[in-house]
Scaffold this motif. Structure first.
Motif, PDB file in Angstrom:
ATOM      1  N   LEU A  14       0.835  -1.196   0.000  1.00 27.12           N
ATOM      2  CA  LEU A  14       0.000   0.000   0.000  1.00 27.12           C
ATOM      3  C   LEU A  14       0.873   1.251   0.000  1.00 27.12           C
ATOM      4  CD1 LEU A  14      -2.072  -2.180   0.988  1.00 27.12           C
ATOM      5  CD2 LEU A  14      -3.180  -0.346   2.260  1.00 27.12           C
ATOM      6  N   SER A  15       0.438   2.267  -0.740  1.00 23.41           N
ATOM      7  CA  SER A  15       1.156   3.535  -0.745  1.00 23.41           C
ATOM      8  C   SER A  15       0.832   4.296   0.535  1.00 23.41           C
ATOM      9  CB  SER A  15       0.748   4.374  -1.957  1.00 23.41           C
ATOM     10  OG  SER A  15      -0.611   4.777  -1.840  1.00 23.41           O
ATOM     11  N   SER A  16       1.570   5.374   0.775  1.00 18.35           N
ATOM     12  CA  SER A  16       1.342   6.170   1.986  1.00 18.35           C
ATOM     13  C   SER A  16      -0.082   6.709   2.035  1.00 18.35           C
ATOM     14  CB  SER A  16       2.345   7.327   2.050  1.00 18.35           C
ATOM     15  OG  SER A  16       3.660   6.846   2.169  1.00 18.35           O
ATOM     16  N   SER A  17      -0.569   7.226   0.900  1.00 13.89           N
ATOM     17  CA  SER A  17      -1.925   7.783   0.881  1.00 13.89           C
ATOM     18  C   SER A  17      -2.978   6.687   1.036  1.00 13.89           C
ATOM     19  CB  SER A  17      -2.166   8.563  -0.414  1.00 13.89           C
ATOM     20  OG  SER A  17      -1.983   7.740  -1.550  1.00 13.89           O
ATOM     21  N   GLU A  18      -2.715   5.494   0.484  1.00 17.58           N
ATOM     22  CA  GLU A  18      -3.653   4.378   0.642  1.00 17.58           C
ATOM     23  C   GLU A  18      -3.753   3.960   2.104  1.00 17.58           C
ATOM     24  OE1 GLU A  18      -3.337   2.122  -3.695  1.00 17.58           O
ATOM     25  OE2 GLU A  18      -1.933   1.617  -2.102  1.00 17.58           O
ATOM     26  N   VAL A  19      -2.622   3.942   2.790  1.00 25.71           N
ATOM     27  CA  VAL A  19      -2.617   3.583   4.212  1.00 25.71           C
ATOM     28  C   VAL A  19      -3.417   4.596   5.022  1.00 25.71           C
ATOM     29  CG1 VAL A  19      -1.181   3.362   6.278  1.00 25.71           C
ATOM     30  CG2 VAL A  19      -0.432   2.331   4.126  1.00 25.71           C
ATOM     31  N   VAL A  20      -3.150   5.881   4.789  1.00 27.67           N
ATOM     32  CA  VAL A  20      -3.822   6.946   5.547  1.00 27.67           C
ATOM     33  C   VAL A  20      -5.334   6.888   5.336  1.00 27.67           C
ATOM     34  CG1 VAL A  20      -4.132   9.443   5.732  1.00 27.67           C
ATOM     35  CG2 VAL A  20      -1.834   8.483   5.582  1.00 27.67           C
ATOM     36  N   ILE A  21      -5.755   6.733   4.091  1.00 30.77           N
ATOM     37  CA  ILE A  21      -7.188   6.750   3.788  1.00 30.77           C
ATOM     38  C   ILE A  21      -7.874   5.475   4.276  1.00 30.77           C
ATOM     39  CG2 ILE A  21      -8.857   6.700   1.878  1.00 30.77           C
ATOM     40  CD1 ILE A  21      -7.049   8.720   0.447  1.00 30.77           C
ATOM     41  N   SER A  31     -18.262   7.331   4.544  1.00 29.72           N
ATOM     42  CA  SER A  31     -17.752   8.694   4.381  1.00 29.72           C
ATOM     43  C   SER A  31     -17.790   9.146   2.932  1.00 29.72           C
ATOM     44  CB  SER A  31     -16.304   8.784   4.881  1.00 29.72           C
ATOM     45  OG  SER A  31     -16.230   8.648   6.272  1.00 29.72           O
ATOM     46  N   LEU A  32     -17.925  10.442   2.762  1.00 27.23           N
ATOM     47  CA  LEU A  32     -17.798  11.068   1.451  1.00 27.23           C
ATOM     48  C   LEU A  32     -16.328  11.390   1.204  1.00 27.23           C
ATOM     49  CD1 LEU A  32     -20.733  13.631   1.761  1.00 27.23           C
ATOM     50  CD2 LEU A  32     -20.786  11.449   0.540  1.00 27.23           C
ATOM     51  N   ALA A  33     -15.965  11.531  -0.062  1.00 30.92           N
ATOM     52  CA  ALA A  33     -14.575  11.834  -0.396  1.00 30.92           C
ATOM     53  C   ALA A  33     -14.139  13.161   0.218  1.00 30.92           C
ATOM     54  CB  ALA A  33     -14.394  11.862  -1.908  1.00 30.92           C
ATOM     55  N   ARG A  34     -15.022  14.151   0.199  1.00 33.01           N
ATOM     56  CA  ARG A  34     -14.646  15.454   0.760  1.00 33.01           C
ATOM     57  C   ARG A  34     -14.439  15.374   2.272  1.00 33.01           C
ATOM     58  NH1 ARG A  34     -19.360  17.485   2.913  1.00 33.01           N
ATOM     59  NH2 ARG A  34     -21.329  16.827   1.954  1.00 33.01           N
ATOM     60  N   HIS A  43      -5.592  16.263  -0.775  1.00 32.46           N
ATOM     61  CA  HIS A  43      -6.430  16.947  -1.757  1.00 32.46           C
ATOM     62  C   HIS A  43      -7.534  16.016  -2.255  1.00 32.46           C
ATOM     63  CE1 HIS A  43      -7.613  19.033  -5.460  1.00 32.46           C
ATOM     64  NE2 HIS A  43      -7.107  20.126  -4.890  1.00 32.46           N
ATOM     65  N   LYS A  44      -8.718  16.581  -2.457  1.00 29.31           N
ATOM     66  CA  LYS A  44      -9.885  15.779  -2.827  1.00 29.31           C
ATOM     67  C   LYS A  44      -9.650  14.949  -4.089  1.00 29.31           C
ATOM     68  CE  LYS A  44     -14.858  16.181  -3.708  1.00 29.31           C
ATOM     69  NZ  LYS A  44     -15.996  17.120  -3.844  1.00 29.31           N
ATOM     70  N   ALA A  45      -8.976  15.534  -5.089  1.00 30.36           N
ATOM     71  CA  ALA A  45      -8.710  14.798  -6.333  1.00 30.36           C
ATOM     72  C   ALA A  45      -7.833  13.577  -6.058  1.00 30.36           C
ATOM     73  CB  ALA A  45      -8.035  15.714  -7.350  1.00 30.36           C
ATOM     74  N   ASN A  46      -6.848  13.744  -5.186  1.00 30.65           N
ATOM     75  CA  ASN A  46      -5.971  12.625  -4.826  1.00 30.65           C
ATOM     76  C   ASN A  46      -6.712  11.581  -3.996  1.00 30.65           C
ATOM     77  OD1 ASN A  46      -3.806  13.827  -6.135  1.00 30.65           O
ATOM     78  ND2 ASN A  46      -3.128  14.919  -4.300  1.00 30.65           N
ATOM     79  N   VAL A  47      -7.663  12.047  -3.184  1.00 30.88           N
ATOM     80  CA  VAL A  47      -8.478  11.118  -2.398  1.00 30.88           C
ATOM     81  C   VAL A  47      -9.273  10.212  -3.330  1.00 30.88           C
ATOM     82  CG1 VAL A  47     -10.483  10.936  -0.867  1.00 30.88           C
ATOM     83  CG2 VAL A  47      -8.642  12.536  -0.325  1.00 30.88           C
ATOM     84  N   LYS A  65     -25.678   6.443  -3.411  1.00 26.29           N
ATOM     85  CA  LYS A  65     -26.995   6.742  -2.846  1.00 26.29           C
ATOM     86  C   LYS A  65     -27.433   8.120  -3.322  1.00 26.29           C
ATOM     87  CE  LYS A  65     -26.385   4.192   1.514  1.00 26.29           C
ATOM     88  NZ  LYS A  65     -26.374   4.336   3.006  1.00 26.29           N
ATOM     89  N   GLU A  66     -28.509   8.128  -4.088  1.00 26.78           N
ATOM     90  CA  GLU A  66     -29.051   9.398  -4.589  1.00 26.78           C
ATOM     91  C   GLU A  66     -27.961  10.240  -5.241  1.00 26.78           C
ATOM     92  OE1 GLU A  66     -30.966  11.249  -1.294  1.00 26.78           O
ATOM     93  OE2 GLU A  66     -32.560   9.744  -1.174  1.00 26.78           O
ATOM     94  N   GLU A  67     -27.200   9.578  -6.129  1.00 28.16           N
ATOM     95  CA  GLU A  67     -26.138  10.211  -6.910  1.00 28.16           C
ATOM     96  C   GLU A  67     -24.976  10.721  -6.049  1.00 28.16           C
ATOM     97  OE1 GLU A  67     -27.714  13.157  -9.510  1.00 28.16           O
ATOM     98  OE2 GLU A  67     -29.035  11.758 -10.555  1.00 28.16           O
ATOM     99  N   THR A  68     -24.882  10.225  -4.838  1.00 23.11           N
ATOM    100  CA  THR A  68     -23.761  10.582  -3.955  1.00 23.11           C
ATOM    101  C   THR A  68     -22.976   9.317  -3.635  1.00 23.11           C
ATOM    102  OG1 THR A  68     -25.043  12.381  -2.964  1.00 23.11           O
ATOM    103  CG2 THR A  68     -23.096  11.628  -1.760  1.00 23.11           C
ATOM    104  N   ARG A  69     -21.654   9.402  -3.732  1.00 23.35           N
ATOM    105  CA  ARG A  69     -20.797   8.241  -3.509  1.00 23.35           C
ATOM    106  C   ARG A  69     -20.309   8.194  -2.059  1.00 23.35           C
ATOM    107  NH1 ARG A  69     -19.396   6.164  -8.511  1.00 23.35           N
ATOM    108  NH2 ARG A  69     -19.803   7.578 -10.260  1.00 23.35           N
ATOM    109  N   TYR A  70     -20.601   7.073  -1.408  1.00 24.66           N
ATOM    110  CA  TYR A  70     -20.144   6.839  -0.042  1.00 24.66           C
ATOM    111  C   TYR A  70     -19.127   5.697  -0.060  1.00 24.66           C
ATOM    112  CZ  TYR A  70     -24.150   9.652   1.444  1.00 24.66           C
ATOM    113  OH  TYR A  70     -25.046  10.672   1.623  1.00 24.66           O
ATOM    114  N   PHE A  71     -18.162   5.783   0.840  1.00 27.49           N
ATOM    115  CA  PHE A  71     -17.091   4.789   0.859  1.00 27.49           C
ATOM    116  C   PHE A  71     -17.014   4.099   2.225  1.00 27.49           C
ATOM    117  CE2 PHE A  71     -16.076   7.840  -2.406  1.00 27.49           C
ATOM    118  CZ  PHE A  71     -15.694   7.024  -3.469  1.00 27.49           C
TER     119      PHE A  71
END
Length: 244
Positions: A14-21, A31-34, A43-47, A65-71
């Protein structure tokens, strides 16, 4: 402990950002990406890019859900499934890998290789089973159980017993529960050296191969393949074994 978790997750790819997220989602599922971006300061784009990779690896799922992405993060045991799948994939391609680049012993000179990292150390330990000869191990500190993980050690013994490979090992520290468990296993004998202190180093001998594992961060594995050197190490082991 947090640092160890991060380094271990990085060691499996896993990369550093993958571990953190991934760790953030374990604590804050649905959770939402934002929201992830705000908590992790990524940064949101990197997320979004990182979440896509985690979804592909099977660590995270995405729900619309209702055009919103949850993770959502899958529970941590998915990491073991991920490693097992990687192992299966490697087992399939190993027979087809070219051998020309492998260094071989010539004219009695020892073949020496040095590897770093927990994965390389685990691979070299498992490779001892391929020799189908008795394995001798000494100088094992208590910390080895935690570093390698009981799941890995149990898997090693399961495969070893299936191959009917005998193991004798000497621990530097008295670990009654571990001794009792190992001595009940077939093809296994365990002793305690009686030393009052231990070092973060242990040695394994099998056939003409000697591996020395230095349990620092990162772990260093030194592998020597030479008949005479292995014989000298074996003689020393037998001396310690008789006195233990």
């Amino acid at each position: 402990m947090e640092e160890k978790i991060i380094e271990t997750l990085k060691s499996i790819g896993l990369s550093s950002s993958e571990v953190v997220i991934y760790l953030d989602l374990l604590a804050n599922n649905n959770s939402l990406a934002r929201e992830i971006s705000k908590r992790t300061h990524i940064h949101k784009a990197n997320v979004y890019e990182t979440l896509k990779k985690l979804v592909l690896k099977g660590f995270v799922k995405e729900i619309l859900k209702e055009e919103t992405r949850y993770f959502f993060a899958f529970e941590p045991k998915i990491l073991l499934d991920y490693l097992k799948e990687k192992e299966r994939a490697l087992q399939e391609i190993i027979p087809d890998l070219p051998l020309a680049s492998i260094h071989r012993e010539e004219d009695g000179e020892p073949e020496i290789s040095i590897h770093r990292g927990i994965i390389a150390a685990r691979v070299e330990i498992m490779n001892l089973l391929e020799m189908c000869s008795e394995i001798l191990v000494y100088g094992i500190p208590k910390s080895a159980m935690e570093i390698f993980g009981t799941w890995f050690l149990d898997d090693f013994h399961k495969k070893r017993i299936k191959k009917k490979v005998k193991l004798r090992q000497i621990f530097d520290e008295n670990i009654p529960q571990r001794f009792h468990k190992l001595n009940k296993l077939p093809y296994t004998e365990v002793k305690y050296s009686g030393l009052k202190q231990s070092t973060p180093i242990f040695i394994g001998i099998c056939g003409e191969t000697v591996i020395t594992l230095i349990l620092t961060n990162p772990i260093t594995t030194i592998k020597i393949k030479n008949k005479d050197i292995a014989s000298n190490y074996r003689e020393y082991f037998e001396l310690v074994w008789q006195r233990a």
